[in-house]
Design a protein around this motif. Sequence first.
Motif, PDB file in Angstrom:
ATOM      1  N   ASN A   1       2.450   3.046  -1.921  1.00 59.17           N
ATOM      2  CA  ASN A   1       2.284   4.101  -2.933  1.00 59.17           C
ATOM      3  C   ASN A   1       0.820   4.451  -3.196  1.00 59.17           C
ATOM      4  O   ASN A   1       0.484   5.037  -4.199  1.00 59.17           O
ATOM      5  CB  ASN A   1       2.920   3.657  -4.248  1.00 59.17           C
ATOM      6  CG  ASN A   1       4.414   3.523  -4.103  1.00 59.17           C
ATOM      7  OD1 ASN A   1       5.042   4.307  -3.395  1.00 59.17           O
ATOM      8  ND2 ASN A   1       4.970   2.491  -4.722  1.00 59.17           N
ATOM      9  N   SER A   2      -0.026   4.036  -2.258  1.00 55.09           N
ATOM     10  CA  SER A   2      -1.441   4.165  -2.580  1.00 55.09           C
ATOM     11  C   SER A   2      -2.012   5.539  -2.247  1.00 55.09           C
ATOM     12  O   SER A   2      -3.143   5.828  -2.608  1.00 55.09           O
ATOM     13  CB  SER A   2      -2.244   3.100  -1.845  1.00 55.09           C
ATOM     14  OG  SER A   2      -2.236   3.389  -0.472  1.00 55.09           O
ATOM     15  N   LEU A   3      -1.266   6.349  -1.528  1.00 56.13           N
ATOM     16  CA  LEU A   3      -1.826   7.658  -1.186  1.00 56.13           C
ATOM     17  C   LEU A   3      -1.325   8.700  -2.166  1.00 56.13           C
ATOM     18  O   LEU A   3      -0.138   8.979  -2.239  1.00 56.13           O
ATOM     19  CB  LEU A   3      -1.460   8.042   0.246  1.00 56.13           C
ATOM     20  CG  LEU A   3      -2.053   7.119   1.304  1.00 56.13           C
ATOM     21  CD1 LEU A   3      -1.870   7.703   2.683  1.00 56.13           C
ATOM     22  CD2 LEU A   3      -3.524   6.865   1.050  1.00 56.13           C
ATOM     23  N   LEU A   4      -2.242   9.255  -2.903  1.00 54.50           N
ATOM     24  CA  LEU A   4      -1.865  10.223  -3.921  1.00 54.50           C
ATOM     25  C   LEU A   4      -1.648  11.597  -3.290  1.00 54.50           C
ATOM     26  O   LEU A   4      -0.771  12.339  -3.654  1.00 54.50           O
ATOM     27  CB  LEU A   4      -2.947  10.304  -4.994  1.00 54.50           C
ATOM     28  CG  LEU A   4      -3.339   8.937  -5.571  1.00 54.50           C
ATOM     29  CD1 LEU A   4      -4.523   9.073  -6.481  1.00 54.50           C
ATOM     30  CD2 LEU A   4      -2.158   8.302  -6.306  1.00 54.50           C
ATOM     31  N   ILE A   5      -2.492  11.901  -2.331  1.00 56.74           N
ATOM     32  CA  ILE A   5      -2.331  13.189  -1.645  1.00 56.74           C
ATOM     33  C   ILE A   5      -1.887  12.890  -0.224  1.00 56.74           C
ATOM     34  O   ILE A   5      -2.595  12.229   0.527  1.00 56.74           O
ATOM     35  CB  ILE A   5      -3.660  13.953  -1.607  1.00 56.74           C
ATOM     36  CG1 ILE A   5      -4.207  14.113  -3.024  1.00 56.74           C
ATOM     37  CG2 ILE A   5      -3.493  15.299  -0.936  1.00 56.74           C
ATOM     38  CD1 ILE A   5      -5.628  14.597  -3.054  1.00 56.74           C
TER      39      ILE A   5
ATOM     40  N   LEU B   1       0.807  -1.223   0.000  1.00 51.33           N
ATOM     41  CA  LEU B   1       0.000   0.000   0.000  1.00 51.33           C
ATOM     42  C   LEU B   1       0.837   1.269   0.000  1.00 51.33           C
ATOM     43  O   LEU B   1       0.295   2.362  -0.008  1.00 51.33           O
ATOM     44  CB  LEU B   1      -0.929   0.015   1.222  1.00 51.33           C
ATOM     45  CG  LEU B   1      -2.010  -1.065   1.249  1.00 51.33           C
ATOM     46  CD1 LEU B   1      -2.782  -0.998   2.568  1.00 51.33           C
ATOM     47  CD2 LEU B   1      -2.969  -0.915   0.081  1.00 51.33           C
TER      48      LEU B   1
ATOM     49  N   LEU C   1      -3.652   3.420   7.234  1.00 45.24           N
ATOM     50  CA  LEU C   1      -4.467   2.673   6.274  1.00 45.24           C
ATOM     51  C   LEU C   1      -4.342   1.174   6.527  1.00 45.24           C
ATOM     52  O   LEU C   1      -5.325   0.431   6.490  1.00 45.24           O
ATOM     53  CB  LEU C   1      -4.025   3.023   4.845  1.00 45.24           C
ATOM     54  CG  LEU C   1      -4.851   2.419   3.718  1.00 45.24           C
ATOM     55  CD1 LEU C   1      -6.305   2.859   3.810  1.00 45.24           C
ATOM     56  CD2 LEU C   1      -4.280   2.809   2.363  1.00 45.24           C
TER      57      LEU C   1
ATOM     58  N   PRO D   1      -1.397  13.848   3.505  1.00 49.26           N
ATOM     59  CA  PRO D   1      -1.823  14.890   4.436  1.00 49.26           C
ATOM     60  C   PRO D   1      -0.603  15.721   4.841  1.00 49.26           C
ATOM     61  O   PRO D   1       0.436  15.174   5.201  1.00 49.26           O
ATOM     62  CB  PRO D   1      -2.378  14.105   5.625  1.00 49.26           C
ATOM     63  CG  PRO D   1      -2.619  12.727   5.101  1.00 49.26           C
ATOM     64  CD  PRO D   1      -1.651  12.509   3.983  1.00 49.26           C
TER      65      PRO D   1
ATOM     66  N   GLU E   1       3.024   7.768   7.895  1.00 49.40           N
ATOM     67  CA  GLU E   1       1.956   7.639   8.891  1.00 49.40           C
ATOM     68  C   GLU E   1       0.624   7.298   8.220  1.00 49.40           C
ATOM     69  O   GLU E   1      -0.119   6.443   8.693  1.00 49.40           O
ATOM     70  CB  GLU E   1       1.798   8.942   9.688  1.00 49.40           C
ATOM     71  CG  GLU E   1       2.844   9.142  10.742  1.00 49.40           C
ATOM     72  CD  GLU E   1       2.908   7.967  11.721  1.00 49.40           C
ATOM     73  OE1 GLU E   1       1.849   7.620  12.290  1.00 49.40           O
ATOM     74  OE2 GLU E   1       4.008   7.403  11.883  1.00 49.40           O
ATOM     75  N   GLY E   2       0.356   7.983   7.131  1.00 51.92           N
ATOM     76  CA  GLY E   2      -0.899   7.770   6.418  1.00 51.92           C
ATOM     77  C   GLY E   2      -1.049   6.322   6.002  1.00 51.92           C
ATOM     78  O   GLY E   2      -2.090   5.700   6.225  1.00 51.92           O
ATOM     79  N   VAL E   3       0.019   5.763   5.433  1.00 52.82           N
ATOM     80  CA  VAL E   3      -0.031   4.383   4.979  1.00 52.82           C
ATOM     81  C   VAL E   3      -0.223   3.458   6.180  1.00 52.82           C
ATOM     82  O   VAL E   3      -1.017   2.516   6.142  1.00 52.82           O
ATOM     83  CB  VAL E   3       1.247   4.017   4.212  1.00 52.82           C
ATOM     84  CG1 VAL E   3       1.153   2.594   3.694  1.00 52.82           C
ATOM     85  CG2 VAL E   3       1.475   4.984   3.061  1.00 52.82           C
TER      86      VAL E   3
END
Lengths: 969, 207
Positions: free
Chosen positions: B131-135, B129, B149, B137, B144-146
């Motif tokens: 590379n799954s966040l395009l934007i 996952l 997730l 935060p 952290e975002g990943v």
Amino acid sequence: MGVTLARAAQWTAAGSGAGTLETTPLNESLLNQIIKFAEDFSTKHPQEAAYVFREPLEWKTQLDSSAFGEGYVINEATVQSEAKHEDGQPLLILSASTLRVRSFDQLSHLLRIAMEKKLKEAQACLEANRDPIVKILGPEYGAVEGEDTSILHLFDKVKKESGLETELKMKIILLLHQLDLQLLNSSLKQISQHERLNPATVNNEVNLLKNFCGRGEDTVLESLEYTSDYIFSNGCRAPPWRQVHGEICYLVIKPHDTDPLCITCSTAGVFLNGGKDIDYERKSDLYEDIVTFLRERSPRFVENMPKQTPRKDSEDKGKSSTVPLTTKKKASGKSKTVKIQETSKCKASSSLEDIGESSSETDEDEQPLRHQEGNTDLSAEYWGIQKLAKYVKGGDPTATLIALCSMRDFNLSQETCQLAIKDTGCLEVLINLLDTEEIKCQAGSLKILKDISQNVLIRHAIADLGGLEIMVKILDSSDTNLKCLAAETIANVARFKRARKTVRQHGGIKKLVELLDCISVGSSYQAKDTETARCGALALWSCSKSTKNKKAIRRAGGIPLLARWLKCSHTDILIPVVGTLQECASEPSYRLAIRTEGMIENLVKNLSSEHEELQMHCASAIFKCAEDEETRDLVRKHEGLQSLSDLLDNTENKQLLAAVTGAIWKCAYSTENVLKFQEYKTVETLVTLLTDQPEEVLINVIGALGECCREQENRGTIRRCGGIAPMVKLLTATNQALLVNVNKAVGGCAMEPENMSIIDSLDGVRLLWSLLKNPNPDVQASAAWALCPCVENAKNSGEMVRSFVGGLELIVKLLKSKDKEVLTSVCAAIANIAKDEENLAVMTDHGVVPLLSRLANTNNNKLRRHLAEAIAHCCMWGRNRVAFGEAKAVAPLARYLKSKDPLVHRATAQALYQLSEDPNNCVIMHENGVVKLLLAMVGSTDDALQEAAAGCIANIRRLALATEKAKYG
Amino acid sequence: MSRKGLKVLVESLTRSAKHFNKSEVECLVKLFDTMVAKASSEYAGAGFDRTVFRDILYNAFGMTDDVVMDRVFSIFDKDNNGYITVTEWVEGLAVLLRGTLEEKMKLCFTIYDLNGDGYISREEMFQMLKNSLLIQPADEEPEEGVKDLVEIALKKMDHDHDGKLSFTDFEKAVRDENLLLEAFGPCFPDIKSTVLFEQKIFRETHK
């Protein structure tokens, strides 16, 4: 005039050329003033009126040549004025609806000719000639934006050349200027009435809201601050270069539930700006004040606003103690009206196109009002959803999908979660996802939308965001699962009119109908097909509440498909299918199709389903279809009457009961069906339903009993079961549909003398009589009909009737009604009442004779029959016979004999027989050739007719003999 | 290959691959032969290697994720000899294009279980996952975002709460919500490519 037209008048399309004048009150008043000016011009200023325009004013007129009279040469479609210019050209030419006018004289004349089309003509003229002064005086006098030099220009000219023409021009331009000023003045008055924000009102509102700010539970906002403390002398806080744009001040508002909002207050209204750092650009719609703005943005604000009691800040008292009370009231009151207006506005706009929407719709159309919950804290759900929303917004398809699936773990049927999705801005993203190519994300999004669209606010938001259009598009997808989800979501969203219209306008109905058309239908139903069809039927069901959609479904070939699915045995698909059918059965074409496609059999079969909802829809489909006699016969042939009777035992489910009793009522229109119901003891059961039922059930129950009353046996049954008393009691109801049926039923029962004595003892006749005062003509008519058997069968009926104070006057007055049915029924009642001589005398005093005579010229056979009866009976008093003759009732009556209805013949013959006792009437009859017609009727098999015809002829003969004797004798 | 040999092969493959009929198998075999012919003769005409396979996945099915493509190759290559034989080819495609939910779940799970230990661990999820966040935060560390997730995914799917996904966990999650089949990245060609591929390959034989 030029200046006003250019600046003040409200043109629709900006820019010149094709613009038209909007029909606004302002424009209308401007036009009226201009018309008055032009009309009076020729009389007030005869010299100037003769001045010939530089160029003709030319426009497309709606007048045609026939409107022109004296002073014009008319040649078929072309019209020329007799008055001509020096060069020989007429001053007014009309050819092929193009009108050219070259002087004020002609213009005034024309406006007078135009009469009521004046306004239209003036409007067309000004629309075609945006600057009439140029045409009148020449291009140098054109109104130039910003400055008006025409006077100066003219002045120059006058100095250079003098002459009659220049003088005239001078006068004309001064007159036009006067008009211009007058127009501007009056329009200024109107414009200034438009409410605009000003620094003082903004300041008041801010101060008021500040009173309700703070960290506390019940406050409406956390804080609200001006961005600048400096106040300019005019009260504005915006910097001067922004004041130019009408901006007054800027505010930073911190609501409890959303990010801080930076707003601009301008004279035009309140809007969101780009942030406090010099981004003045408008980022939202305009709102009329801060409160309205906040109501849109902050749910907490809406929730807490009504809880506010004016806080007594002693130092503020002088300023705000009175303000909050009134303003607050206004604010909360206003917000409601604003919301309602919004819906009514969208209704109004859609009603323009959707005039034919079914009446049931208005009840079912919903109003999006935000429910207020006691709980004001942002819930855990809110934060959880907000966190997931982040991934939905900012992730690739994989991340989005995980977030979407996790979101479904929240209880999406709960309002907090539904609104959280909306408030976090997730709803927009969900809808945007639908517009991608990612099937899995589309599916994930639809699964959520399907659940949350149970909520009214969400439904409206989805429609506003254009979600319906995309979902309709998805119906074309190759992925069946996706199609199903889209259809189910549409089913939820399309619960209000505007949404249904959107679905139709984007071709959704056809696609939904196609969902019903699965290959394997007819052979074996596969689970997948059933599911697709179920979803399609659900959506069609929602959509079918609009009349135009019903038509669209039919055109898309939906009826045979619905008929096919009606044969299957899956309850979950039968419910939406039958639901759609019963909704559409309000259309005659569907009722016909339901009968001819053999659907009645299946509807009847499903009355015995285990599902109450399905039973209900089947019953209401039969209810609507059984208006048709053949359908009623089919219901009986398929043994539906038994099933319907059995369903009466379920008295708990009122909706079901209403539908079933409705079906029974309509089926009872056929006598064969009534006999069946007798067999099933339905009447007995119905009588037990006369008490403690909601109105929609009562209407149908009493309607059914009314129909059953046609059979003597049932009239007795109702009495024996104690049905008369509750029935008479219902005569005091207020629901007009109910009253019509009650009247009918009571009237039916009154045909039995035994019943009549009960009705009389319960004072039923007086109740019926007072219903004649009901404003609804249907109620009046049914009451009058019911009175007929009452008067006929009551003991001492004459005395009873006399005992109603003002009763006779009331019923005679009803002869002035405009409703045919009322007139007919009242005539019938009067015929019965007039059998009592004393009552007839009273009615005669109230002018029954002229009133009846006035009706004589009718073509309606039913009215003719009862009118003739009434006249026959009313002849029995005093000189009424002569009076009918004087009131010119005889000749029209004579013509009734040519009618094709034998019942009319009988009544007419009786009336003529009575009237023929007066020699003058005999003469009129003879003149109208009744003898020949009556002679034929003497041979009728109808004894009464025979007798009356013979009697009448005898009277005429006797008179003829007597005259002959007198002449030659 | 002789005609008879082909017939026998097709018949046996039709039985083992289940989801294709004879003529379809025949087409796939033909396709296989052309691919082998194009590729270098390294494997003596018995198969093709990873690069050729990845080309097919990319060109025919629009698959782009390197990790996933490598995993798909290893799964196709049952005997782990570095090239794909005709049997592996047809049987692999059967699952990839027409697999039942069970087969597909197994395939996905195997793909996601990068180290083959029978569990999808936090680290493996993170890997898939990342590379799954395009934007990203703005206020957070990109990782952290990943990580969050991954936790969300675990919360949704880890039914026995052991901090990793067993096949049972995965199976249950997918049965509840079919959309989770490809929870950690696409493993199957999308519908459009599948339809196009089948049209192209299978129509040729019918002629």
